[in-house]
Motif scaffolding. Structure first.
Motif, mmCIF file in Angstrom:
data_model
loop_
_atom_site.group_PDB
_atom_site.id
_atom_site.type_symbol
_atom_site.label_atom_id
_atom_site.label_comp_id
_atom_site.label_asym_id
_atom_site.label_seq_id
_atom_site.Cartn_x
_atom_site.Cartn_y
_atom_site.Cartn_z
ATOM 1 N N ARG A 213 0.833 -1.195 0.000
ATOM 2 C CA ARG A 213 0.000 0.000 0.000
ATOM 3 C C ARG A 213 0.875 1.255 0.000
ATOM 4 O O ARG A 213 0.612 2.218 -0.715
ATOM 5 C CB ARG A 213 -0.918 -0.012 1.224
ATOM 6 C CG ARG A 213 -2.284 0.574 0.926
ATOM 7 C CD ARG A 213 -3.195 0.486 2.129
ATOM 8 N NE ARG A 213 -3.562 -0.883 2.441
ATOM 9 C CZ ARG A 213 -3.680 -1.357 3.687
ATOM 10 N NH1 ARG A 213 -3.445 -0.588 4.722
ATOM 11 N NH2 ARG A 213 -4.022 -2.610 3.876
ATOM 12 N N LYS B 297 -2.218 -0.536 -6.441
ATOM 13 C CA LYS B 297 -3.677 -0.327 -6.463
ATOM 14 C C LYS B 297 -4.380 -1.383 -5.621
ATOM 15 O O LYS B 297 -3.926 -2.518 -5.497
ATOM 16 C CB LYS B 297 -4.171 -0.413 -7.910
ATOM 17 C CG LYS B 297 -3.701 0.755 -8.749
ATOM 18 C CD LYS B 297 -4.786 1.165 -9.739
ATOM 19 C CE LYS B 297 -4.510 2.521 -10.318
ATOM 20 N NZ LYS B 297 -3.187 2.587 -10.995
ATOM 21 N N ASN B 298 -5.545 -0.984 -5.090
ATOM 22 C CA ASN B 298 -6.278 -1.865 -4.191
ATOM 23 C C ASN B 298 -6.596 -3.214 -4.815
ATOM 24 O O ASN B 298 -6.398 -4.264 -4.197
ATOM 25 C CB ASN B 298 -7.585 -1.201 -3.767
ATOM 26 C CG ASN B 298 -7.353 -0.219 -2.647
ATOM 27 O OD1 ASN B 298 -6.381 -0.344 -1.897
ATOM 28 N ND2 ASN B 298 -8.213 0.774 -2.541
ATOM 29 N N TRP B 299 -7.119 -3.204 -6.060
ATOM 30 C CA TRP B 299 -7.525 -4.477 -6.665
ATOM 31 C C TRP B 299 -6.326 -5.389 -6.856
ATOM 32 O O TRP B 299 -6.421 -6.602 -6.801
ATOM 33 C CB TRP B 299 -8.266 -4.247 -7.981
ATOM 34 C CG TRP B 299 -7.503 -3.491 -9.046
ATOM 35 C CD1 TRP B 299 -7.552 -2.150 -9.278
ATOM 36 C CD2 TRP B 299 -6.577 -4.029 -9.985
ATOM 37 N NE1 TRP B 299 -6.724 -1.818 -10.304
ATOM 38 C CE2 TRP B 299 -6.108 -2.939 -10.775
ATOM 39 C CE3 TRP B 299 -6.091 -5.317 -10.259
ATOM 40 C CZ2 TRP B 299 -5.179 -3.094 -11.795
ATOM 41 C CZ3 TRP B 299 -5.173 -5.464 -11.284
ATOM 42 C CH2 TRP B 299 -4.712 -4.366 -12.044
ATOM 43 N N ARG B 300 -5.137 -4.771 -7.066
ATOM 44 C CA ARG B 300 -3.943 -5.582 -7.239
ATOM 45 C C ARG B 300 -3.490 -6.172 -5.895
ATOM 46 O O ARG B 300 -3.078 -7.330 -5.821
ATOM 47 C CB ARG B 300 -2.832 -4.724 -7.841
ATOM 48 C CG ARG B 300 -1.830 -5.548 -8.601
ATOM 49 C CD ARG B 300 -0.731 -4.691 -9.192
ATOM 50 N NE ARG B 300 0.506 -5.472 -9.193
ATOM 51 C CZ ARG B 300 0.743 -6.425 -10.088
ATOM 52 N NH1 ARG B 300 -0.126 -6.683 -11.035
ATOM 53 N NH2 ARG B 300 1.865 -7.117 -10.031
#
Lengths: 306, 302
Positions: B200, B205-208
């Protein structure tokens, strides 16, 4: 404790309200107009309109929901489309049978489960342990309706000891209670075993052993008493399972309880009864779980709610 | 001898050789297989399941009779050499009907687990990862959890109407809450680990992060739960059929076979015994395998 209690009661009320909205929404998505079902295919426009007003179906869904809940709080869950009795009357008539069935199967399941679990734990990793655990898993895996049929075949048809179906005093609850209790017995046995094994590892058990406590004293006085705390919680949590199991068991044994009522109400599309029963059962389950939660602190003084 | 020196070399010198990665993956698999092979329950469970999967798959080939062939001269016959598990009230062969019924029951379970798993894992990951949505999702799940799964399935059938497809959907929906609970719990603990924090911080990215770092680490509990729920779904679907709310006769789904057999219990016990036994064995198989997987995949048992 008291602030926890207030918070807990608050979430309980929220959950019951949530359940009521959910049940109401589910029920009103039902395809098939109940009016047609009641009046048949040859009803006149006028009589349809009249019945719609009488049942309150002409109002919007939110209005219907609020008036339903307002009545529900005052103990009025509507009138059955089929029998003409109020749903509350139907529930009150049938609740003694389901309550007795749940009670006896819980007792049967708890005793059988705890005995099997203790044997498995004490004889850990022996053939007895393996057999006991296999038996428990069979109890969990076997369909209740199937066990019920074989109990009927053996004890009713072959030996003529118990009635085949129907309710005729406590005697007719013996086979249903065994049927329903076996499933819970399996889970309780597994929980008792693992909980006993946890407790046996504790220092105070070693101390008691060092002080020369006998095997039975070790098992019953020192281990089982503490091992039973999570088991009692599990037994409480099984209440929901018992309600669901009662649906099947009461249908097989043709017992006039809440479970068989919901099945017949679904097949006749008796919406007020289905809705009232679902709401009532959910509220019962929520309340029982709440009480079990509170009992937990009494049983285990180490746990304190903030 | 040479080989063992080579191995030692690998251990001594940290070599960024891609082979090393392969080695570590293999050792995980080996470790897992070792543990599973030592677990008697898991082996017995797998054998039971393989038996039913293979016989159901091969039903058109190995079934001795056509599934709906009636033969009134042979009605309600007990187990014999011609009819291994006896015949029903229309003289249909029970063994044949059970082979075909296994297809329905197993596919129902597969369907229910796939649907409930997909919805449950998605909701669980969202609840666990996006803390702002957590409270809403979990409040909803708590409400659903109030109903025991069979009771909820019955309520959903009440809405959708009686039948095989609707029963399948009902069972699938009723199994969603347990997936959400389990996945959310696992995601919660993993999202706080340093490597997720590092990812993070690096701006991944969040989805990754979810796809690469979180999902692979919650896969074990999902597999275990899916195995147990597979059996549970078959059991619930059979119960619905038995109540007359699921698969309807002459569909040979196992619960429906028991439902039909009930009326002939005193004359033809085999009509009830064998289909029920099949349900019990398959559910037992899934439970044994699920327990075995739990022991083998639990990192604490290393």
């Amino acid at each position: 404790m008291s602030s926890y209690l207030v918070k807990r009661i608050f979430t309980m009320i929220i959950t019951i309200l949530g359940v009521s909205v959910l049940v109401f929404m589910i029920i009103h998505l039902i395809p098939g107009n109940p009016i047609n079902h009641i009046l048949g295919d040859f009803a006149t426009e006028e009589s349809i309109r009249e019945l719609e007003i009488r049942l309150g179906l002409d109002r919007s869904i939110p209005v219907q929901y609020f008036s339903y809940m307002l009545n529900a709080i005052q103990g009025d869950l509507g009138i059955s489309y089929i029998t003409g009795y109020t749903v509350v009357e139907e529930i009150l008539n049938r609740i003694p049978i389901t309550a007795q069935l749940a009670f006896f199967s819980m007792i049967f399941g708890s005793i059988t489960g705890i005995v099997i679990g203790v044997i498995a734990a004490v004889k850990k990793n022996t053939i007895y342990d393996q057999l006991a655990m296999l038996l428990a898993l069979v109890g969990i895996s076997a369909p209740g309706f199937w066990i019920a049929l074989f109990l009927i075949l053996l004890f009713s048809y072959q030996l003529s000891i118990f009635p085949i179906s129907g309710y005729n005093g406590l005697y007719s609850l013996v086979l249903p209670s065994i049927t329903l209790g076996l499933g819970t017995a399996g889970s309780i046995a597994r929980m008792t075993r693992s909980s006993m094994l946890d407790v046996i590892k504790q220092d105070y058990i070693r101390t008691a052993k060092a002080k020369g406590a006998g095997v039975y004293r070790l098992i019953f006085r020192h281990s089982l008493q503490n091992a039973l705390i999570p088991v009692v919680t599990l037994i409480g949590m099984q209440f929901g399972y018992l309600m669901a199991g009662a649906v099947v068991t009461e249908t097989v044994f043709a017992l006039p309880g809440l479970g068989s009522l919901i099945v017949s109400a679904i097949s006749t599309r008796d919406i007020p009864t289905v809705q009232g029963l679902l709401l009532f059962m959910a509220a019962m389950i929520i309340i029982v779980n709440f009480v079990v939660d509170l009992l937990y602190t009494k049983l285990d003084p180490r746990i304190q709610y903030e | 001898m040479l080989k063992s020196i080579e191995k030692n070399n690998n251990l001594l010198f940290v070599d960024p050789d891609p082979l090393d990665i392969k080695l570590s993956k293999n050792s995980f698999l080996n470790n897992f297989l070792n543990k599973i092979m030592k677990n008697k329950g898991a082996i017995i469970g797998s054998v039971i399941l393989l038996f039913f999967i293979i016989t159901s798959a091969l039903a058109p080939i190995i079934a001795p009779y056509p599934v709906n062939e009636m033969n009134f001269d042979d009605s309600l016959q007990g187990p014999s050499l011609e009819h291994w598990l006896g015949t029903d009230e229309f003289g249909r062969d029970i063994w044949t009907r059970m082979l075909y019924g296994g297809r329905v029951s197993l596919l129902m379970g597969l369907f229910a687990v796939t649907i409930s798993g997909t919805i449950g894992v998605t909701l669980g990951v969202i609840a666990g990862y996006y803390r702002k949505l957590d409270i809403y999702i979990m409040q909803f799940i708590d409400i659903l959890m109030t109903f025991p799964s069979l009771l909820m399935a019955i309520a959903i059938v009440a809405v959708l109407g009686v039948g095989l497809t609707n029963a399948m959907i009902a069972v699938a929906i009723s199994a969603v809450p347990s997936f959400v609970r389990v996945v959310r719990g696992s995601v919660l603990s993993i999202r706080e680990t340093e490597y997720v924090e590092a990812a993070r911080a690096l701006g991944v990215k969040n989805w990754r992060i979810i796809g690469k770092h979180i999902l692979p680490n919650v896969i074990s509990p999902i597999i275990i739960l899916a195995t147990l729920e597979f059996g549970g779904s078959i059991l619930s679907a059979a119960a619905l059929s038995f109540l007359g709310l699921g698969a309807q006769p002459p569909n040979p789904e196992w619960g429906a076979l028991v439902y039909v057999g009930k009326s002939f219990l005193s004359q033809a016990w085999w009509m009830t015994l064998f289909p029920g036994l099949a349900i019990m064995l398959v559910v037992l198989g899934f439970n044994l395998l699920g327990d075995g997987l739990r022991d083998a995949l639990d990192p604490k048992s290393n």
